[in-house]
Design a protein around this motif. Structure first.
Motif, PDB file in Angstrom:
ATOM      1  N   GLN A 196      -8.852 -14.745 -15.750  1.00 47.11           N
ATOM      2  CA  GLN A 196      -7.934 -13.607 -15.693  1.00 47.11           C
ATOM      3  C   GLN A 196      -6.553 -14.103 -15.281  1.00 47.11           C
ATOM      4  OE1 GLN A 196      -9.097 -10.595 -16.642  1.00 47.11           O
ATOM      5  NE2 GLN A 196     -11.205 -11.339 -16.787  1.00 47.11           N
ATOM      6  N   PRO A 197      -5.484 -13.410 -15.691  1.00 47.80           N
ATOM      7  CA  PRO A 197      -4.132 -13.848 -15.330  1.00 47.80           C
ATOM      8  C   PRO A 197      -3.818 -13.556 -13.865  1.00 47.80           C
ATOM      9  CG  PRO A 197      -4.024 -11.772 -16.519  1.00 47.80           C
ATOM     10  CD  PRO A 197      -5.464 -12.208 -16.560  1.00 47.80           C
ATOM     11  N   PRO A 198      -2.907 -14.342 -13.258  1.00 46.87           N
ATOM     12  CA  PRO A 198      -2.523 -14.106 -11.863  1.00 46.87           C
ATOM     13  C   PRO A 198      -1.513 -12.971 -11.741  1.00 46.87           C
ATOM     14  CG  PRO A 198      -1.311 -15.975 -12.729  1.00 46.87           C
ATOM     15  CD  PRO A 198      -2.234 -15.526 -13.838  1.00 46.87           C
ATOM     16  N   HIS A 199      -1.503 -12.341 -10.580  1.00 44.69           N
ATOM     17  CA  HIS A 199      -0.541 -11.272 -10.285  1.00 44.69           C
ATOM     18  C   HIS A 199       0.142 -11.567  -8.953  1.00 44.69           C
ATOM     19  CE1 HIS A 199      -2.074  -8.658 -13.516  1.00 44.69           C
ATOM     20  NE2 HIS A 199      -3.273  -9.031 -13.141  1.00 44.69           N
ATOM     21  N   PRO A 200       1.450 -11.323  -8.834  1.00 40.22           N
ATOM     22  CA  PRO A 200       2.133 -11.518  -7.549  1.00 40.22           C
ATOM     23  C   PRO A 200       1.842 -10.386  -6.572  1.00 40.22           C
ATOM     24  CG  PRO A 200       3.689 -10.736  -9.185  1.00 40.22           C
ATOM     25  CD  PRO A 200       2.379 -10.925  -9.902  1.00 40.22           C
ATOM     26  N   SER A 201       2.296 -10.576  -5.333  1.00 39.60           N
ATOM     27  CA  SER A 201       2.046  -9.577  -4.285  1.00 39.60           C
ATOM     28  C   SER A 201       3.018  -8.408  -4.352  1.00 39.60           C
ATOM     29  CB  SER A 201       2.156 -10.235  -2.906  1.00 39.60           C
ATOM     30  OG  SER A 201       3.476 -10.721  -2.695  1.00 39.60           O
ATOM     31  N   PHE A 202       4.067  -8.533  -5.164  1.00 42.00           N
ATOM     32  CA  PHE A 202       5.086  -7.486  -5.283  1.00 42.00           C
ATOM     33  C   PHE A 202       5.142  -7.007  -6.732  1.00 42.00           C
ATOM     34  CE2 PHE A 202       7.009 -11.616  -5.921  1.00 42.00           C
ATOM     35  CZ  PHE A 202       7.806 -11.464  -7.041  1.00 42.00           C
ATOM     36  N   PHE A 203       5.726  -5.828  -6.929  1.00 42.32           N
ATOM     37  CA  PHE A 203       5.868  -5.306  -8.286  1.00 42.32           C
ATOM     38  C   PHE A 203       6.932  -6.102  -9.024  1.00 42.32           C
ATOM     39  CE2 PHE A 203       8.012  -2.444 -11.343  1.00 42.32           C
ATOM     40  CZ  PHE A 203       6.950  -2.282 -12.225  1.00 42.32           C
ATOM     41  N   LEU A 204       6.543  -6.681 -10.153  1.00 41.71           N
ATOM     42  CA  LEU A 204       7.461  -7.413 -11.015  1.00 41.71           C
ATOM     43  C   LEU A 204       7.416  -6.724 -12.371  1.00 41.71           C
ATOM     44  CD1 LEU A 204       7.582 -11.329 -11.356  1.00 41.71           C
ATOM     45  CD2 LEU A 204       8.690  -9.694 -12.878  1.00 41.71           C
ATOM     46  N   GLY A 205       8.439  -5.917 -12.643  1.00 40.24           N
ATOM     47  CA  GLY A 205       8.447  -5.145 -13.870  1.00 40.24           C
ATOM     48  C   GLY A 205       9.730  -4.365 -14.023  1.00 40.24           C
ATOM     49  N   ASN A 206       9.747  -3.461 -14.976  1.00 40.46           N
ATOM     50  CA  ASN A 206      10.940  -2.693 -15.287  1.00 40.46           C
ATOM     51  C   ASN A 206      11.367  -1.840 -14.096  1.00 40.46           C
ATOM     52  OD1 ASN A 206      12.908  -1.618 -17.303  1.00 40.46           O
ATOM     53  ND2 ASN A 206      11.847   0.294 -16.842  1.00 40.46           N
ATOM     54  N   GLY A 207      12.667  -1.857 -13.801  1.00 40.67           N
ATOM     55  CA  GLY A 207      13.192  -1.043 -12.714  1.00 40.67           C
ATOM     56  C   GLY A 207      12.822  -1.539 -11.330  1.00 40.67           C
ATOM     57  N   MET A 208      12.329  -2.779 -11.237  1.00 45.71           N
ATOM     58  CA  MET A 208      11.891  -3.300  -9.937  1.00 45.71           C
ATOM     59  C   MET A 208      13.061  -3.418  -8.968  1.00 45.71           C
ATOM     60  SD  MET A 208      11.390  -7.345 -10.941  1.00 45.71           S
ATOM     61  CE  MET A 208      11.086  -7.910  -9.273  1.00 45.71           C
ATOM     62  N   PRO A 209      12.793  -3.237  -7.668  1.00 42.20           N
ATOM     63  CA  PRO A 209      13.828  -3.554  -6.683  1.00 42.20           C
ATOM     64  C   PRO A 209      14.019  -5.069  -6.624  1.00 42.20           C
ATOM     65  CG  PRO A 209      11.752  -3.057  -5.593  1.00 42.20           C
ATOM     66  CD  PRO A 209      11.542  -2.773  -7.054  1.00 42.20           C
ATOM     67  N   THR A 210      15.029  -5.493  -5.892  1.00 39.63           N
ATOM     68  CA  THR A 210      15.224  -6.929  -5.705  1.00 39.63           C
ATOM     69  C   THR A 210      13.934  -7.554  -5.187  1.00 39.63           C
ATOM     70  OG1 THR A 210      17.557  -6.615  -5.233  1.00 39.63           O
ATOM     71  CG2 THR A 210      16.561  -8.686  -4.507  1.00 39.63           C
ATOM     72  N   ALA A 211      13.502  -8.614  -5.840  1.00 39.23           N
ATOM     73  CA  ALA A 211      12.232  -9.235  -5.455  1.00 39.23           C
ATOM     74  C   ALA A 211      12.309  -9.754  -4.029  1.00 39.23           C
ATOM     75  CB  ALA A 211      11.889 -10.376  -6.409  1.00 39.23           C
ATOM     76  N   PRO A 212      11.245  -9.570  -3.234  1.00 37.10           N
ATOM     77  CA  PRO A 212      11.262 -10.042  -1.847  1.00 37.10           C
ATOM     78  C   PRO A 212      11.233 -11.561  -1.778  1.00 37.10           C
ATOM     79  CG  PRO A 212       9.074  -9.277  -2.441  1.00 37.10           C
ATOM     80  CD  PRO A 212       9.964  -8.934  -3.599  1.00 37.10           C
ATOM     81  N   ARG A 213      11.809 -12.124  -0.727  1.00 35.93           N
ATOM     82  CA  ARG A 213      11.703 -13.548  -0.454  1.00 35.93           C
ATOM     83  C   ARG A 213      10.443 -13.778   0.365  1.00 35.93           C
ATOM     84  NH1 ARG A 213      15.521 -17.165  -0.477  1.00 35.93           N
ATOM     85  NH2 ARG A 213      13.858 -18.281  -1.498  1.00 35.93           N
ATOM     86  N   PRO A 214       9.684 -14.809   0.051  1.00 38.48           N
ATOM     87  CA  PRO A 214       8.442 -15.051   0.804  1.00 38.48           C
ATOM     88  C   PRO A 214       8.715 -15.693   2.160  1.00 38.48           C
ATOM     89  CG  PRO A 214       8.753 -16.740  -0.867  1.00 38.48           C
ATOM     90  CD  PRO A 214       9.854 -15.740  -1.077  1.00 38.48           C
ATOM     91  N   ALA A 215       7.856 -15.409   3.130  1.00 38.54           N
ATOM     92  CA  ALA A 215       7.896 -16.080   4.431  1.00 38.54           C
ATOM     93  C   ALA A 215       6.938 -17.260   4.361  1.00 38.54           C
ATOM     94  CB  ALA A 215       7.490 -15.117   5.541  1.00 38.54           C
ATOM     95  N   VAL A 216       7.466 -18.443   4.093  1.00 37.31           N
ATOM     96  CA  VAL A 216       6.630 -19.612   3.842  1.00 37.31           C
ATOM     97  C   VAL A 216       7.190 -20.843   4.551  1.00 37.31           C
ATOM     98  CG1 VAL A 216       5.827 -18.770   1.597  1.00 37.31           C
ATOM     99  CG2 VAL A 216       7.892 -20.189   1.705  1.00 37.31           C
ATOM    100  N   TYR A 217       6.330 -21.834   4.707  1.00 33.40           N
ATOM    101  CA  TYR A 217       6.769 -23.138   5.196  1.00 33.40           C
ATOM    102  C   TYR A 217       6.029 -24.213   4.414  1.00 33.40           C
ATOM    103  CZ  TYR A 217       2.347 -23.711   7.764  1.00 33.40           C
ATOM    104  OH  TYR A 217       1.021 -23.849   8.096  1.00 33.40           O
ATOM    105  N   THR A 218       6.603 -25.405   4.355  1.00 35.90           N
ATOM    106  CA  THR A 218       5.956 -26.509   3.660  1.00 35.90           C
ATOM    107  C   THR A 218       5.474 -27.539   4.676  1.00 35.90           C
ATOM    108  OG1 THR A 218       8.100 -27.598   3.381  1.00 35.90           O
ATOM    109  CG2 THR A 218       7.320 -26.219   1.568  1.00 35.90           C
ATOM    110  N   PRO A 219       4.398 -28.255   4.373  1.00 41.24           N
ATOM    111  CA  PRO A 219       3.861 -29.254   5.308  1.00 41.24           C
ATOM    112  C   PRO A 219       4.903 -30.322   5.638  1.00 41.24           C
ATOM    113  CG  PRO A 219       2.308 -28.849   3.534  1.00 41.24           C
ATOM    114  CD  PRO A 219       3.571 -28.150   3.156  1.00 41.24           C
TER     115      PRO A 219
END
Length: 621
Positions: free
Chosen positions: A598-621
């Motif tokens: 099955q295809p992957p889906h993000p945690s936020f709505f990515l589509g027509n009329g979307m608000p500004t996409a959120p920035r993730p809270a992440v860190y790298t090793p």
């Protein structure tokens, strides 16, 4: 991260809601308040720059990393000469008109007005695609004299050697691979680690005691211990040969019966070093098969139905999910890989005294989904018509049974959190359900009709708010309220973000189509390639693996000599952080190869009329 306008939700159900859910026949098991989200461990990636050539020039695109500042801008250089007139702020792509296919590009980030050093050089898609050379294993003959060869099957990605670039992990499947319901011997399953230039890092031979087919080998590629290099986890057995040539268990044991099934002998879970293919540790697979008939039949079909995934169960670091069974008994084991060893975090068993009789048995699909459904900052496992909380406790079950396809994502941007769409194989159950995955409440459902084998959810039509849902048994697309919104698309399979707008496209077989109200428009037809997994017609892999946030599609060439990667040549004005740093999407990419892909889906709505996409809270090793 949450949308700015979203309110945090609590796990506690109100008394009124509990009464409604109980009246609907739904069983829920939720207690405790929500917790603050922590930063999550992600891959330390390079820019992933690509140059896709067309007749009129090159589309250069690159990653906006989750660790970049929000106000980062970019300059594009060809052989050391800047080609853009002003810094690029509103996207992470640039069309260089009139440039030749062999033009050499790098990108430089601008942080607080200071231009940084050169990125990696662009991967060149000189003919619209990039071939990664692969080498098929030698074929063979089964004990009953049936000859077989090999086809490239499912693939995954991870940074195996810590250089910031993704490598492929590819499963080779023999041409006599079997569904569990089919008797007969199969060839061995082979797994390769491959760099983007075709260099093979290692080859693992799972051996004669792992039967080959879509339901037997579910492999996960992820950096579980945070050392900056991805590991590879899968089920092994006597005779499995790792990437260094070392054998796990007995090299001479043959546990196959006369029907080709493997119903005796030890079963292991092995963690392989992603760079060398070395088996670093093996433990007994949980659960053990035990009595074969306790899983639903006596001949070996349902006992060997395996699923796998990766989930941030503590909200910060990834854990490995390995599961067995979904028609009757289901067992899900969560493992941590730390400091060179496995630790079992928890085990969920529908036969346990805690879960028995509560309607969890028989609810699994031919895939699973992972996401933070209750908004507590930690991931849950959505396992067909049921869900398991981050702590291994049953979360809810709709008791609507097994299904072939499921989709978890932010399908309705007008309401907080995730939504869930699932189709049903049972002729006595709703053909499809749209569910609130926090508590399992069914928002709408289709009447029972049939074995509804396919279903998709995603925003493919700009004329409707939010995502659309459709299935093989339905004649139209539906909105978040279940209302019909237009004609059914030409396919019920995969999805891909391909063109310049945030509406997703249809991916099926070896083509990509744009949905239209009267007919679909062909955007891409793969050349010299084949899809995999029979009538499922799925790519080897599809996802945001290079360039900007749009998705690449990887098919095997029809002669099995290469993995052919296609990347979009279409410019976009939308700027989104690489989806590889959205951990729900990244774990979805990791479990894409599992059973019925099955295809992957993000945690936020990515589509027509979307608000500004959120920035993730992440860190790298």
């Amino acid at each position: 991260m949450q949308h700015p306008h979203r309110h945090r939700r609590r796990k506690v159900l109100t008394m009124a809601a509990a009464v409604v859910l109980a009246a609907a026949g739904l069983t829920t098991f939720t207690t405790g308040p929500a917790e603050a989200a922590a930063a999550r461990q992600v891959e330390a990636l390079d820019r992933g720059v690509v140059s896709v050539h067309t007749d009129s020039g090159n589309l250069v695109s690159w990653r906006w990393l989750g660790t970049d500042p929000g106000n980062v801008s970019f300059n594009v250089y060809r052989a050391g000469t800047k080609v853009n007139s002003t810094p690029i702020t509103g996207s992470t792509n640039y069309f260089h008109s009139g440039a030749p296919a062999q033009a050499d590009y790098t990108v430089r980030a601008i942080v607080n007005g200071v231009e940084q050093s050169d990125s990696v050089h662009a991967v060149q898609f000189r003919t619209g695609y990039k071939d990664v050379p692969i080498s098929a294993p030698a074929g063979g003959t089964t004990p009953d004299g049936v000859a077989y060869t090999y086809e490239a099957n499912d693939a995954s990605v991870g940074d195996l050697d810590g250089d910031g670039a993704l490598e492929f992990v590819l499963k080779w499947q023999p041409t006599n691979a079997k569904d569990n319901s089919q008797s007969g011997y199969t060839g061995n399953t082979i797994i390769d680690g491959i760099k983007l230039d075709g260099t093979r890092l290692w080859r693992v031979d799972l051996g004669r005691n792992i039967r080959s087919g879509a339901h037997y080998t579910q492999f996960q590629v992820y950096d579980y211990d945070g050392d900056g290099k991805a590991e590879v986890a899968m089920k092994t057995a006597d005779g499995t040969k790792d990437g260094t040539g070392a054998v796990i268990g007995s090299s001479s044991a043959d546990h196959r019966n006369s029907s080709g099934y493997v119903l005796t002998g030890p079963e292991y879970l092995t963690m392989f070093n992603g760079q060398t293919g070395k088996a670093m540790a093996s433990v007994d697979y949980v659960p053990a098969r035990g009595t074969v008939s306790s899983w639903g039949d006596s001949y070996g079909n349902r006992v060997d139905r395996f699923l796998a995934g990766t989930a941030y169960l503590d909200g910060a670091r990834p854990s490995l999910i390995m599961a067995r069974g979904y028609y009757t008994r289901t067992v899900i084991a969560a493992w941590d890989w730390r400091n060179g060893s496995f630790t079992r975090r928890w085990t969920f068993d529908t036969n346990s005294s805690t879960n028995s009789g509560k309607g969890f048995d028989g609810q699994g699909s031919h895939s699973l989904s992972v996401g933070d459904v209750d908004n507590d900052g930690k991931d849950e496992i959505v396992y067909g018509a049921m869900a398991v909380d981050d702590n291994g406790n049953g979360l809810w079950t709709t008791k609507t049974g097994h299904g072939d396809a499921q989709h978890l994502g932010d399908l309705d941007p007008s309401t907080p959190g995730l939504e869930y769409y699932k189709v049903s194989e049972s002729t006595s159950q709703p053909a499809a359900l749209y569910i609130n995955p926090a508590g399992g409440a069914v928002r709408w459902k289709l009447d029972a009709c049939c074995d509804n084998g396919r279903g998709v959810a995603g925003d493919i039509y700009a004329g409707n708010d939010g995502a659309e849902m459709w299935s093989a048994s339905d004649s139209s697309i539906r909105d978040e309220a279940g209302a019909t919104k237009g004609r059914e698309p030409s396919s019920v399979n995969f999805l891909a973000w391909w063109d310049g707008d945030p509406v997703r496209e249809l991916l099926d077989g070896t083509r990509i189509d744009k949905y239209g109200t009267s007919s679909d428009t062909r955007l891409l037809t793969g050349s010299g390639v084949s899809s995999g997994n029979g009538t499922k017609s799925t790519p080897a892999l599809s996802g945001d693996i290079l360039g900007d946030w749009r998705e690449e599609v990887v098919w095997r060439t029809s002669d099995n000599a290469a993995l052919r990667i296609y990347s979009t040549p279409i410019e976009t004005s939308t700027k989104i952080t690489t989806l590889l740093h959205d951990t729900m999407y990244r774990t979805g990419l990791a479990w894409q190869n599992v059973a019925y892909n099955q295809p992957p889906h993000p945690s936020f709505f990515l589509g027509n009329g979307m608000p500004t996409a959120p920035r993730p809270a992440v860190y790298t090793p």
